[in-house]
Structures are given as C-alpha cells and as structure tokens.
Design an enzyme around this catalytic site. Structure first.
Site, PDB file in Angstrom:
ATOM      1  N   LYS A  50      -1.120 -48.702  66.875  1.00 24.60           N
ATOM      2  CA  LYS A  50      -2.500 -48.583  66.411  1.00 24.60           C
ATOM      3  C   LYS A  50      -3.448 -49.327  67.343  1.00 24.60           C
ATOM      4  CE  LYS A  50      -1.086 -48.029  61.593  1.00 24.60           C
ATOM      5  NZ  LYS A  50      -0.921 -48.630  60.276  1.00 24.60           N
ATOM      6  N   GLN A  94      -0.467 -53.448  56.709  1.00 26.90           N
ATOM      7  CA  GLN A  94       0.711 -52.643  56.991  1.00 26.90           C
ATOM      8  C   GLN A  94       1.706 -52.705  55.828  1.00 26.90           C
ATOM      9  OE1 GLN A  94       1.210 -50.542  59.473  1.00 26.90           O
ATOM     10  NE2 GLN A  94       3.251 -50.000  58.755  1.00 26.90           N
ATOM     11  N   ASP A 117      -7.299 -47.350  55.334  1.00 27.40           N
ATOM     12  CA  ASP A 117      -6.150 -46.555  54.890  1.00 27.40           C
ATOM     13  C   ASP A 117      -6.451 -45.732  53.639  1.00 27.40           C
ATOM     14  OD1 ASP A 117      -3.887 -46.451  56.436  1.00 27.40           O
ATOM     15  OD2 ASP A 117      -3.026 -48.310  55.683  1.00 27.40           O
TER      16      ASP A 117
END
Length: 276
Positions: A50, A94, A117
């Site tokens: 990322k 994450q 997200d």
C-alpha cells in the site's frame, strides 16, 4: 474451453495512472495512514504494498507499527492519533488484529470521515442503505473486475462462499443493489447443499481461506469464478480455487494477480473520495 484470465495487475496499474493525474491537480496532496499490529508476514507485505502504491501515485503515507503485544488501548491510541492528524486524509487498520485486541472497538473508533477501508459501522450502515460514498475495498475491487471484463450481473445467479465482514457480507449487499441487480446466495459453514449451489451458480466468489477448496469438476461449464481467499501452506500462498478451474470457467480471477492488486487500487480511490 479455456477461461479468460482477469488481469487485476494491469487494471490496477491503469487506475493508479488515473489517480496520479488526479493527485497532480489537487491543491492539498492526500495522505494515507496505516496501523499495523504484529509481525504477520502477509499483513506486513500487504501494508508495504500500500505504501509503494502511494509513492507511485504521489500520495504521502504515514506508517504506525505496533508490536504483537499491543493492547486494545494502545491500538485505540494510535487510531486517535491519526484521527487528529491534520495531514492524514484517511487511514486503515490492517486486519486481522491479534485476538487480544477488540476489533469492534477499534473499527468503531475510526473517524468515519477518515475511514479509507469503509469498515467503520457508520460507513457500513450508509453503504448498506446505498447512501455511502466509501465502499469496502475488496468488494469494490471485485465489482470493478466484473465490469471491466463485461460480466453480465443483472439477474445473474451469484454464489459467495464466506460471510466475513470485509468481503462476503458487503459484497452480497453490493451485488444485490442497483445497478448490479444480481441474485445473491451467501454460503457459510452451516450451508448444507454447498456442492449443489456451486454447480448451479453463474458466478462463484470464493472467500473462505481454504486452499484449493473449489475444484475443476465442482463448477458448471462457463461459470465465472473469482478467487479471493489466501492460505499460507508449505507450497506457498494458495487461493481458494484450484487453477485448473480455468479449464471449464469462462472468466477466472486467480490468486495471485486478480483481486489483490485491485483491492489496493480501490483503497487509493477511496482516499481520493475522502479528500474531496
């Protein structure tokens, strides 16, 4: 029959090129933050990817790494730091987090306006109602691939195997909403007639984390198959779908090279959306 292979890497590169052009024309450059807890090699590789994506398109990135021993309070403190960081446009935590960390509390603590997200409960609620602009990255990636390869969705019989909060459940909502208008079945560990459902599905999405669970004889000829799962084995990282499925499928998104690169690209599109 030999399947058309969905090239997620190529599509992701094209999207990143478009994002780089957008970033060039932005007065304030966006910045992506990441919170990584622990030392899982897969999570480390994914987060590092990322940050490479960010560097490629001119987006700043902010790394926050915590040890395996981090408590829920310590992770919440990191979340709050990025919530207050004026330079940070949006960020992700994450997943999965260590079992000792309360994932629900952590996701709830993310500022919905910085939730890259789309997993904060407020954003998930808006998404379910069809009123949100931030769509969870992996479902968004799958839809983008299906559209790119002109897979017909309205009326299609779609089977999603796996009901997780990051893929299965949000994807079932996205596929059943307009304009996709698919007929969706969400299978899980208690589903009793799974072989029958797989055989009858026009589109199969496997997201269970069971190496090569879907075999070539299980799908109907001409089905579209999307591999989302990933399992670490002695042979390396394997997807949920045996690659031999490509012999009878019409279109196949393999692991690696299919959904994964697109998921990272969709994260960047969400960040641009948050920057507006």
């Amino acid at each position: 029959m030999s399947a058309v292979i969905m090239n997620g890497k190529a599509l992701a590169e094209r999207i990143k090129g478009e994002i780089a052009n957008q970033v060039l024309n932005m007065n304030k450059k966006p910045a992506l933050g990441t919170i990584l807890v622990g030392s899982d090699p897969g999570s480390i590789a994914y987060v590092d990817g990322k940050h490479r994506d960010c560097a490629q398109v001119g987006i700043k990135s902010i790394k926050m790494n915590l040890p395996d021993t981090a408590t829920t309070a310590q992770v919440l403190s990191a979340v709050e730091e990025l919530n207050k960081n004026l330079e940070c446009t949006g960020f992700i935590v994450q997943l999965p987090l260590p079992k000792t960390v309360d994932t629900e509390k952590v996701l709830l603590a993310i500022d919905p306006n910085k939730d890259a997200d789309g997993l904060n409960p407020i954003n998930l609620g808006k998404f379910a109602l069809g009123t949100g602009s931030i769509i969870p990255c992996t479902p968004k990636a799958i839809i983008a691939l299906l559209n790119e390869y002109k897979v017909k969705l309205p009326g299609a019989n779609v089977l999603i195997i796996g009901r997780g909060t990051t893929v299965g459940r949000p994807l079932s909502i996205l596929l059943s909403q307009k304009p996709s208008n698919a007929t969706v079945t969400l299978a899980h560990s208690a589903t009793s007639n799974l072989p029958e459902l797989i055989k009858n599905a026009d589109i199969v999405v496997a997201a269970i984390g069971s190496a090569h669970f879907i075999k070539v004889g299980m799908i109907k000829t001409g089905a579209v198959v999307i591999d989302v799962g990933i399992t670490r084995t002695r042979e390396g990282l394997l997807g949920d779908v045996d690659p031999q499925v490509a012999l009878t499928a019409s279109v196949f998104a393999p692991m690696p090279g299919g959904v994964g690169p697109m998921t990272r690209a969709m994260l960047l599109t969400n960040l641009i959306e948050l920057a507006k």
